[in-house]
Design a protein around this motif. Structure first.
Motif, short mmCIF file in Angstrom:
data_model
loop_
_atom_site.label_atom_id
_atom_site.label_comp_id
_atom_site.label_asym_id
_atom_site.label_seq_id
_atom_site.Cartn_x
_atom_site.Cartn_y
_atom_site.Cartn_z
N LYS A 5 0.86 -1.19 0.00
CA LYS A 5 0.00 0.00 0.00
C LYS A 5 0.89 1.24 0.00
N ILE A 6 0.57 2.18 -0.87
CA ILE A 6 1.35 3.41 -0.96
C ILE A 6 0.71 4.45 -0.04
N SER A 7 1.54 5.15 0.72
CA SER A 7 1.07 6.25 1.56
C SER A 7 0.81 7.45 0.66
N LEU A 8 -0.40 7.96 0.69
CA LEU A 8 -0.78 9.07 -0.18
C LEU A 8 -0.89 10.36 0.62
N ALA A 9 -0.08 11.33 0.25
CA ALA A 9 0.00 12.59 0.98
C ALA A 9 -1.33 13.32 1.02
N HIS A 10 -2.06 13.32 -0.08
CA HIS A 10 -3.32 14.07 -0.11
C HIS A 10 -4.36 13.45 0.81
N GLU A 11 -4.35 12.10 0.94
CA GLU A 11 -5.30 11.44 1.84
C GLU A 11 -4.98 11.77 3.30
N GLU A 12 -3.68 11.82 3.63
CA GLU A 12 -3.29 12.18 4.99
C GLU A 12 -3.72 13.61 5.31
N LEU A 13 -3.54 14.51 4.35
CA LEU A 13 -3.95 15.90 4.54
C LEU A 13 -5.46 16.00 4.75
N ILE A 14 -6.20 15.28 3.95
CA ILE A 14 -7.66 15.29 4.06
C ILE A 14 -8.09 14.81 5.45
N LEU A 15 -7.45 13.74 5.93
CA LEU A 15 -7.78 13.23 7.26
C LEU A 15 -7.34 14.21 8.35
N ASP A 16 -6.12 14.71 8.26
CA ASP A 16 -5.59 15.62 9.28
C ASP A 16 -6.42 16.90 9.40
N LYS A 18 -9.52 17.22 8.41
CA LYS A 18 -10.95 16.88 8.49
C LYS A 18 -11.74 17.56 7.36
N ILE A 19 -11.24 17.35 6.16
CA ILE A 19 -11.85 17.96 4.97
C ILE A 19 -12.92 17.04 4.42
N ASN A 20 -14.07 17.60 4.10
CA ASN A 20 -15.12 16.86 3.42
C ASN A 20 -14.79 16.92 1.93
N VAL A 21 -14.51 15.77 1.35
CA VAL A 21 -14.09 15.71 -0.06
C VAL A 21 -15.14 16.35 -0.97
N ARG A 22 -16.40 16.29 -0.61
CA ARG A 22 -17.46 16.89 -1.43
C ARG A 22 -17.30 18.40 -1.55
N GLU A 23 -16.63 19.02 -0.56
CA GLU A 23 -16.46 20.47 -0.57
C GLU A 23 -15.29 20.93 -1.42
N LEU A 24 -14.45 20.00 -1.84
CA LEU A 24 -13.29 20.37 -2.67
C LEU A 24 -13.74 20.84 -4.04
#
Length: 130
Positions: A5-16, A18-24
């Motif tokens: 599994k590759i660590s994805l920087a954007h997913e970590e940022l989204i989690l850290d 607390k971004i709702n992906v729908r709002e992007l």
């Protein structure tokens, strides 16, 4: 290369953050969709070059998200500033109106007093012949 599994920087940022992906913005979501296709390609046939491409693209997306967050914060600050300025103007306008109303009332009272006083003086002058 083994399938990991590759660590994805954007997913970590989204989690850290607390971004709702729908709002992007749609442009970021489109980039994420493109990355998802690249990840699927990597999962089917893992190679170092695809792994590196996935990581680079994820970092690019994380940068886009970070820029979007900063722009959102700047917009919120501007909206807050405008709101404070508007409220200050309303308070200032209200105070100015109160001062003007008070001055107008004082002028009106003085005019009534002067008129009553001059009428009284005229009346007394007529009676006493002064």
């Amino acid at each position: 290369m083994k399938n990991t599994k590759i660590s994805l920087a954007h997913e970590e940022l989204i989690l850290d953050e607390k971004i709702n992906v729908r709002e992007l913005p749609s442009s970021i979501k489109a980039s994420m969709n493109g990355l998802n296709l690249l990840v699927k390609r990597y999962e089917k046939s893992p190679t170092d070059s695809i792994s590196n491409a996935v990581r680079r693209k994820s970092i690019e997306i994380a940068d886009e998200i970070q820029d979007w967050l900063e722009d959102s914060i700047d917009e919120e600050k501007e909206i807050a500033k405008e709101s404070v300025e508007k409220k200050a103007k309303e308070v200032s306008d209200k105070q100015a109106k109160e001062v003007a109303d008070k001055q107008a009332k004082e002028v009106a009272e003085k005019e009534v007093a002067d008129r009553d006083g001059s009428f009284g003086n005229s009346f007394l002058k007529g009676i006493f012949g002064i």
